[in-house]
Write a protein that holds these residues in place. Structure first.
Motif, short mmCIF file in Angstrom:
data_model
loop_
_atom_site.label_atom_id
_atom_site.label_comp_id
_atom_site.label_asym_id
_atom_site.label_seq_id
_atom_site.Cartn_x
_atom_site.Cartn_y
_atom_site.Cartn_z
N TRP A 237 0.85 -1.20 0.00
CA TRP A 237 0.00 0.00 0.00
C TRP A 237 0.88 1.25 0.00
O TRP A 237 0.61 2.23 -0.69
N TYR B 174 2.22 1.74 -3.51
CA TYR B 174 1.22 2.37 -4.38
C TYR B 174 1.20 3.88 -4.15
O TYR B 174 1.19 4.66 -5.10
N ARG B 175 1.21 4.29 -2.89
CA ARG B 175 1.09 5.71 -2.57
C ARG B 175 2.33 6.51 -2.99
O ARG B 175 2.21 7.67 -3.40
N GLY C 177 4.60 5.45 -5.30
CA GLY C 177 5.10 5.07 -6.62
C GLY C 177 6.45 4.38 -6.57
O GLY C 177 7.32 4.65 -7.39
N TRP C 178 6.61 3.50 -5.59
CA TRP C 178 7.89 2.81 -5.39
C TRP C 178 9.02 3.83 -5.27
O TRP C 178 10.06 3.74 -5.90
N ASP D 1 -6.88 -1.60 -1.36
CA ASP D 1 -5.51 -2.08 -1.45
C ASP D 1 -5.15 -2.24 -2.93
O ASP D 1 -6.03 -2.25 -3.80
N HIS D 2 -3.86 -2.34 -3.22
CA HIS D 2 -3.41 -2.44 -4.61
C HIS D 2 -2.33 -3.50 -4.76
O HIS D 2 -1.58 -3.78 -3.83
N SER D 3 -2.28 -4.07 -5.94
CA SER D 3 -1.24 -5.05 -6.27
C SER D 3 0.08 -4.32 -6.51
O SER D 3 0.12 -3.08 -6.59
N THR E 112 1.55 -3.88 -9.16
CA THR E 112 1.46 -3.13 -10.42
C THR E 112 0.30 -2.14 -10.40
O THR E 112 -0.16 -1.69 -11.45
N TYR E 113 -0.18 -1.80 -9.20
CA TYR E 113 -1.18 -0.75 -8.97
C TYR E 113 -2.61 -1.15 -9.32
O TYR E 113 -3.50 -0.29 -9.37
N ASP E 114 -2.87 -2.43 -9.55
CA ASP E 114 -4.25 -2.85 -9.78
C ASP E 114 -5.04 -2.74 -8.48
O ASP E 114 -4.58 -3.19 -7.42
N LYS E 115 -6.24 -2.17 -8.56
CA LYS E 115 -7.08 -2.01 -7.37
C LYS E 115 -7.66 -3.37 -6.97
O LYS E 115 -8.10 -4.15 -7.80
#
Length: 235
Positions: free
Chosen positions: A86, A89-90, A92-93, A144-146, A148-151
């Motif tokens: 999470w 995601y926030r 951007g790595w 939450d996100h994977s 690769t940013y998938d919701k």
């Protein structure tokens, strides 16, 4: 703290000496697929939360093992996440401006549970008729996100701290603060080159509360016994 056995069996590198890491692919099927849950790495006495900052704030925090300095304000709300992905995601790595440095902040479990005991969702605040200045902890359950940013259907916890709670978090409750930015960037490189099944992340399990009244108050979902992952810490 993570035991030597855990570190030797799971974390084969010295990238994160105080954090147990494991392949994402070995963990993902153990996590609930939906609902509101706290995913975290923890032991009997402490839990790791994540924040991303600019270099100045991060360097002060790591050097002094507490928050402060000229660029960190205890007067503003500061957000923490228990879930590594999470946080990715926030921030951007670690690629977003002013979020280039990712910190793993180990705090006491007693402090973390005091945070939860004082947390208010917007709905709870409205039901109790409280003004914003009375809220020391803001709780949000966000998708939450994977990697690769998938919701995802599962909700991740995000906690905004201010006032006395923020001061305690940033000073009294700190066990250790580690800069994990290099690890984050290396895993992003692996993600881009080989895909999510090859990345490693901090080993996380469900964090549950002994005080069921707090769980109910913040909307924490339970997991059916037959589906419950091994929600252990690493002591």
């Amino acid at each position: 703290m993570a035991s030597k056995a855990d570190l030797q069996s799971v974390n084969k590198t010295s990238e994160l000496p105080d954090i147990v890491i494991e392949r994402f692919s070995a963990q993902v099927d153990l996590w609930p697929r939906e609902g509101k849950h706290i995913l975290a790495q923890f032991d009997d006495k402490s839990i790791i939360v994540y924040q991303a900052f600019n270099p100045s704030i991060a360097e002060y925090a790591v050097k002094n093992q507490r928050f402060g300095g000229s660029n960190f304000s205890f007067e503003r709300m500061s957000w923490i996440k228990t879930n590594f992905l999470w946080m990715m995601y926030r921030c951007g790595w670690a690629s977003k401006e002013n979020q280039e440095r990712v910190l793993a902040v180990r705090i006491t479990r007693a402090g973390f549970e005091e945070i939860l005991a004082n947390a208010f969702t917007a709905k709870l605040q409205k039901s109790e008729g409280l003004e914003n200045d009375k809220i020391m902890v803001r709780l949000q359950w966000d998708p939450d996100h994977s990697p690769t940013y998938d919701k995802l259907p599962r909700r991740a916890i995000q906690l905004g701290l201010k006032g006395e709670i923020l001061k305690k978090y940033g000073t009294e409750w700190v066990v250790s603060i580690s800069d994990i930015s290099d690890f984050v960037k290396e895993q992003k490189r692996i993600l881009d080159e080989k895909g999510p099944e090859e990345i490693k992340t901090p080993k996380e399990r469900l964090y549950t509360l002994a005080d069921h009244s707090i769980s109910a108050r913040i909307g924490l979902d339970s997991v059916k016994k037959q589906e419950e992952p091994n929600a252990v810490g690493f002591s």
